[in-house]
Motif scaffolding. Structure first.
Motif, PDB file in Angstrom:
ATOM      1  N   ASN A 170      -2.930  55.764  70.782  1.00  0.00           N
ATOM      2  CA  ASN A 170      -1.849  54.735  71.212  1.00  0.00           C
ATOM      3  C   ASN A 170      -0.635  54.811  69.966  1.00  0.00           C
ATOM      4  O   ASN A 170       0.451  54.519  70.631  1.00  0.00           O
ATOM      5  N   GLY A 171      -0.941  55.605  69.018  1.00  0.00           N
ATOM      6  CA  GLY A 171       0.160  55.724  68.114  1.00  0.00           C
ATOM      7  C   GLY A 171       0.792  56.989  68.122  1.00  0.00           C
ATOM      8  O   GLY A 171       2.236  57.029  67.465  1.00  0.00           O
ATOM      9  N   VAL A 172       0.424  57.855  69.010  1.00  0.00           N
ATOM     10  CA  VAL A 172       1.206  59.039  69.206  1.00  0.00           C
ATOM     11  C   VAL A 172       1.701  59.410  70.480  1.00  0.00           C
ATOM     12  O   VAL A 172       2.848  60.021  70.734  1.00  0.00           O
ATOM     13  N   VAL A 173       0.755  59.132  71.658  1.00  0.00           N
ATOM     14  CA  VAL A 173       1.515  59.571  72.595  1.00  0.00           C
ATOM     15  C   VAL A 173       2.589  58.879  73.709  1.00  0.00           C
ATOM     16  O   VAL A 173       2.357  57.769  73.708  1.00  0.00           O
ATOM     17  N   GLY A 174       3.521  59.730  73.701  1.00  0.00           N
ATOM     18  CA  GLY A 174       4.691  59.240  74.212  1.00  0.00           C
ATOM     19  C   GLY A 174       4.863  59.564  75.913  1.00  0.00           C
ATOM     20  O   GLY A 174       4.819  60.729  75.995  1.00  0.00           O
ATOM     21  N   THR A 175       4.870  58.749  76.731  1.00  0.00           N
ATOM     22  CA  THR A 175       5.001  58.970  78.142  1.00  0.00           C
ATOM     23  C   THR A 175       6.360  59.001  78.628  1.00  0.00           C
ATOM     24  O   THR A 175       7.321  58.273  77.935  1.00  0.00           O
ATOM     25  N   TYR A 176       6.696  59.347  79.574  1.00  0.00           N
ATOM     26  CA  TYR A 176       7.930  59.198  80.626  1.00  0.00           C
ATOM     27  C   TYR A 176       9.137  59.563  79.277  1.00  0.00           C
ATOM     28  O   TYR A 176       9.057  60.251  78.641  1.00  0.00           O
ATOM     29  N   GLU A 177      10.056  58.460  79.481  1.00  0.00           N
ATOM     30  CA  GLU A 177      11.162  58.953  78.506  1.00  0.00           C
ATOM     31  C   GLU A 177      10.907  58.741  77.079  1.00  0.00           C
ATOM     32  O   GLU A 177      11.594  59.496  76.107  1.00  0.00           O
ATOM     33  N   LYS A 178       9.711  58.267  76.677  1.00  0.00           N
ATOM     34  CA  LYS A 178       9.339  58.230  75.273  1.00  0.00           C
ATOM     35  C   LYS A 178       9.129  59.882  74.909  1.00  0.00           C
ATOM     36  O   LYS A 178       8.934  60.263  73.820  1.00  0.00           O
ATOM     37  N   ALA A 179       8.608  60.686  75.946  1.00  0.00           N
ATOM     38  CA  ALA A 179       8.250  61.937  75.790  1.00  0.00           C
ATOM     39  C   ALA A 179       9.637  62.748  75.273  1.00  0.00           C
ATOM     40  O   ALA A 179       9.592  63.861  74.640  1.00  0.00           O
ATOM     41  N   GLY A 180      10.684  62.597  75.794  1.00  0.00           N
ATOM     42  CA  GLY A 180      11.952  63.075  75.391  1.00  0.00           C
ATOM     43  C   GLY A 180      12.171  64.892  75.844  1.00  0.00           C
ATOM     44  O   GLY A 180      11.397  65.128  76.816  1.00  0.00           O
ATOM     45  N   PHE A 181      12.560  65.528  74.937  1.00  0.00           N
ATOM     46  CA  PHE A 181      12.587  66.812  74.877  1.00  0.00           C
ATOM     47  C   PHE A 181      12.023  67.595  73.622  1.00  0.00           C
ATOM     48  O   PHE A 181      12.797  67.612  72.832  1.00  0.00           O
ATOM     49  N   PRO A 182      10.803  68.152  73.613  1.00  0.00           N
ATOM     50  CA  PRO A 182      10.286  68.658  72.572  1.00  0.00           C
ATOM     51  C   PRO A 182      11.195  69.811  71.852  1.00  0.00           C
ATOM     52  O   PRO A 182      11.544  70.720  72.955  1.00  0.00           O
ATOM     53  N   ARG A 183      11.551  69.982  70.735  1.00  0.00           N
ATOM     54  CA  ARG A 183      12.360  71.133  70.345  1.00  0.00           C
ATOM     55  C   ARG A 183      11.736  72.005  69.351  1.00  0.00           C
ATOM     56  O   ARG A 183      11.548  71.760  68.280  1.00  0.00           O
ATOM     57  N   TYR A 184      11.320  73.068  70.128  1.00  0.00           N
ATOM     58  CA  TYR A 184      10.627  74.275  69.331  1.00  0.00           C
ATOM     59  C   TYR A 184      11.728  75.140  68.952  1.00  0.00           C
ATOM     60  O   TYR A 184      12.538  75.538  69.679  1.00  0.00           O
ATOM     61  N   ARG A 185      11.714  75.826  67.607  1.00  0.00           N
ATOM     62  CA  ARG A 185      12.529  76.520  67.192  1.00  0.00           C
ATOM     63  C   ARG A 185      12.123  77.998  67.357  1.00  0.00           C
ATOM     64  O   ARG A 185      11.072  78.473  66.848  1.00  0.00           O
ATOM     65  N   ILE A 186      12.724  78.813  68.369  1.00  0.00           N
ATOM     66  CA  ILE A 186      12.273  80.106  68.562  1.00  0.00           C
ATOM     67  C   ILE A 186      12.635  81.120  67.532  1.00  0.00           C
ATOM     68  O   ILE A 186      13.989  81.477  67.309  1.00  0.00           O
ATOM     69  N   ALA A 187      11.952  82.075  67.118  1.00  0.00           N
ATOM     70  CA  ALA A 187      12.229  82.693  65.825  1.00  0.00           C
ATOM     71  C   ALA A 187      12.884  84.211  66.765  1.00  0.00           C
ATOM     72  O   ALA A 187      12.713  84.324  67.865  1.00  0.00           O
ATOM     73  N   ALA A 188      13.172  85.060  65.699  1.00  0.00           N
ATOM     74  CA  ALA A 188      13.655  86.259  66.358  1.00  0.00           C
ATOM     75  C   ALA A 188      12.683  87.179  66.979  1.00  0.00           C
ATOM     76  O   ALA A 188      12.875  87.986  67.748  1.00  0.00           O
ATOM     77  N   ASP A 189      11.296  86.723  66.605  1.00  0.00           N
ATOM     78  CA  ASP A 189      10.289  87.677  67.228  1.00  0.00           C
ATOM     79  C   ASP A 189       9.774  86.980  68.722  1.00  0.00           C
ATOM     80  O   ASP A 189       9.133  87.590  69.350  1.00  0.00           O
TER      81      ASP A 189
END
Ligand SMILES: [Zn+2]
Length: 669
Positions: free
Chosen positions: A519-538
């Motif tokens: 209940n404290g973590v899972v964001g559904t619909y617009e609460k999910a947004g866009f996760p932003r992983y930073r892609i490294a040179a590899d």
């Protein structure tokens, strides 16, 4: 002739006692249910396959003679008759005769009727019928393709594909960097059922694509039979064998799994037991004259080392040996094999002219003008996340320190795209072209383990291999590339995104339970947004423990504890010969042992056992290069074989497809 046969059946059927045909192969609905369709077994003109019937005589009788007919005409080949004394499966009468004709083929297109007629010692007869189809080549509207590359993301359903794309990044609803497989010209949905289940495993999942036929679960390149022998089943010729025999195309097999695993073996090896490691790897080598095997790469050294060598798993109990006069030898041209657990198979490959690479460094050095064997692990190779952490020098933070690949004693394993590039570099010298199967094996294995970050990175690794194949195809213009899966695994669902930072997530895990970790973590619909992983040179995320990460649920899960954070190590892999030794014995045995130490958030599963399972859901298939546009609509997995063969043998049927010359979208970095 047909009429007489049918009357004989009726006569036999009305007698108080008569022999009974209990199985007729190839499988058909005509035999099983009396219905003429759907036709189950389909072959190319000239493609080889075996005929077999199990016939139970009356008490005190024996089956004396068996004849086969196709469309009423006798099949002019030896029928080998054996009884069950050598061992039949439970429930099959010991007096049952197994009547086999090896390596027949039919050129004429259309649905053919197969009938079998058996006579027992007192003269009573029985007949039974089935059917099969020979699928003709269509008139070509474009050129023949020289090379075929099949990229098989094991267990890779739409969710796994999408997850990898999300990790690469979305901006205001649009993908920042499409996956290579997303840039292919055509896409189809594939129905994945096997011969005996809506839910396939990897053996029939693979063989449907490269034999045109349904196999039973756990069986590869064969139809089911009643004997216990795992290597004597009725065979069906593979794409590799057909194209090597008729055109001289060479075969390459590249996987991140142990090379004996179902998907690699399901391109070249015929066995009803996907676990028969010793026999499977022997057949790769001994029958390379049937398949054109030129490149074999992956893990699985344990099957190649002589018994007694540390790490060896060779044993005579999962090997095979045929009599020299067996029709598998005489008619298929198969090697008789030998019970030879002491064999040094690496040495045999080398003596036959293969280079051998046990590490990435050796792979880089290997002479591309020679055939190539690469065995980079004792069993399955380490997964992308662990290989990348090893290369970056990232410690696994716990246990004994160091990295996972160090724990395995295998710090120098290649990535799948590096293996793919080398395989293509070797095979592109094949004068008549090649068939290359490249498998991302642990998308499946880590989905079974419900280890989200490990299968996500393996899907990224797989897509990098897709790009290598696509680049080659774009340059050559004569190569058809398909990327698909054998089945979906785990019922993975991209349920949303975390609404907290990684630091908060770690704290919530110590507070424990549903209230905090669900209940404290899972964001559904617009609460999910866009996760932003930073892609490294590899090419991989700098870290998968980002704030507001992508969250994945499992619809086909076993019980598991979940804390949403990247697991420091993979689960223990019991196929590894050194799994019982330190430090690998400290790895968690399953998804419950893995996460219960921290979060105490139990997600109850719908399936028993410790692993998520395969699902019956359709999988996407994307195609690139000449012939790609033949892959559209909702198709059966066996259809893929006929489309590939059409492009290679007769020529493509979709000339409007210009994708062969279209350059793929280059990744931004
Ligand atoms: Zn699986």
């Amino acid at each position: 002739m047909k009429q007489a046969l049918f009357l004989a059946t009726l006569a036999a059927g009305t007698a108080a006692a008569a022999p009974t045909v209990t199985r007729l192969t190839p499988p058909s609905e005509l035999f099983a249910s009396g219905q003429a369709g759907p036709v189950i077994a389909r072959f190319l003109p000239g493609q080889r396959f075996d005929l077999q019937a199990s016939i139970r005589p009356d008490a005190g009788q024996k089956i004396a003679a068996v004849r086969y007919f196709v469309d009423g005409r006798p099949v002019a080949a030896n029928v080998s008759l054996r009884d069950c004394e050598k061992g039949c499966v439970k429930g099959v009468d010991a007096a049952t005769a197994i009547a086999t004709v090896r390596a027949v083929s039919v050129e004429a297109a259309g649905v053919h009727q197969l009938s079998v007629e058996a006579t027992q010692t007192d003269g009573q007869r029985v007949a039974a019928r089935g059917n099969f189809e020979v699928v003709p080549f269509a008139a070509a509207l474009g050129p023949r393709v020289k090379n075929i590359i099949i990229l098989l993301g094991d267990g890779m359903g739409a969710s796994q594909r999408t997850a990898a794309r999300i990790v690469r990044g979305y901006a205001q609803g649009k993908a920042v960097q499409p996956l290579a497989m997303d840039t292919f010209s055509a896409t189809a949905l594939v129905k994945t059922a096997s011969l005996n289940s809506i839910v396939t495993d990897s053996s029939p999942g693979m063989t449907a694509y490269v034999s045109g036929n349904k196999n039973n679960n756990n069986e590869e390149g064969v139809f089911p039979d009643d004997t216990v022998d795992a290597f004597d089943n009725p065979r069906v010729e593979y794409l590799s064998e057909y194209l090597y025999r008729t055109q001289g195309k060479q075969l390459g097999i590249v996987t991140t799994a142990d090379v004996f695993d179902a998907t690699p073996a399901g391109n070249a090896v015929h066995s009803s037991n996907r676990g028969a490691g010793t026999g499977i790897v022997d057949q790769f080598f001994d029958d390379r004259g049937l398949t054109g095997l030129t490149v074999l790469m992956g893990g699985g050294r344990k099957w190649f080392l002589p018994a007694g060598t540390p790490g060896s798993a060779r044993t005579d109990t999962n090997d095979y040996a045929f009599a020299p006069d067996d029709d598998l030898v005489k008619r298929w041209g198969a090697s008789p094999g030998r019970l030879d657990k002491g064999r040094d198979l690496i040495k045999d490959f080398q003596a036959a002219g293969f280079s051998y690479a046990p590490t990435k460094a050796e792979l880089d050095r290997a002479d591309a003008t020679k055939p190539l064997l690469g065995l980079f692990a004792f069993s399955n190779m380490n997964v992308a996340l662990d290989k990348i952490n090893g290369r970056r020098g990232t410690e696994k933070n716990g246990l004994q320190g160091g990295s996972v690949v160090d724990d395995f004693g295998l710090p120098d394993q290649p990535m799948l795209d590096e293996m793919a590039a080398k395989a293509i570099n070797v095979l592109k010298r094949a004068p008549k072209g090649f068939v290359l199967m490249i498998e991302g094996a642990s998308i499946d294995k880590q989905a079974h383990a419900m280890d989200t970050e490990r299968w996500m990175l393996d899907t990224l690794e797989f897509d990098r291999a897709v790009r290598v194949a696509q680049d080659f195809a774009a340059e050559q213009g004569d190569t058809l590339v398909i990327v698909t899966a054998d089945h979906e695994c785990s019922g993975a669902a991209l349920i949303g995104g975390s609404v907290v930072t990684d630091k908060v997530l770690a704290e919530l895990a110590t507070k424990k339970g549903v209230a905090n970790l669900r209940n404290g973590v899972v964001g559904t619909y617009e609460k999910a947004g866009f996760p932003r992983y930073r892609i490294a040179a590899d090419g991989y995320p700098e870290t998968t423990d980002i704030d507001y990460r992508l969250l994945v649920g499992y619809g086909a899960n076993a019980d598991r504890y979940e804390d949403w954070r990247t697991k420091k190590t993979p689960q223990r892999d019991v196929q590894q010969p050194f799994a019982v030794d330190a430090p690998l014995k400290w790895y968690p045995a399953n998804a419950q042992e893995r996460d219960d130490a921290l979060g105490d958030y139990l997600v109850t599963g719908q399936v028993p056992g410790e692993q998520a399972v395969h699902t019956a859901t359709d999988v996407p298939l994307s195609a690139y290069g000449p012939g790609a546009l033949a892959f559209t609509g909702v198709i059966d997995n066996t259809d893929v074989f006929f489309k590939l063969a059409q492009a290679a043998v007769k020529g493509v049927v979709a000339p409007a497809d210009a994708s062969g010359s279209r350059k793929p979208v280059k990744p931004r970095r």
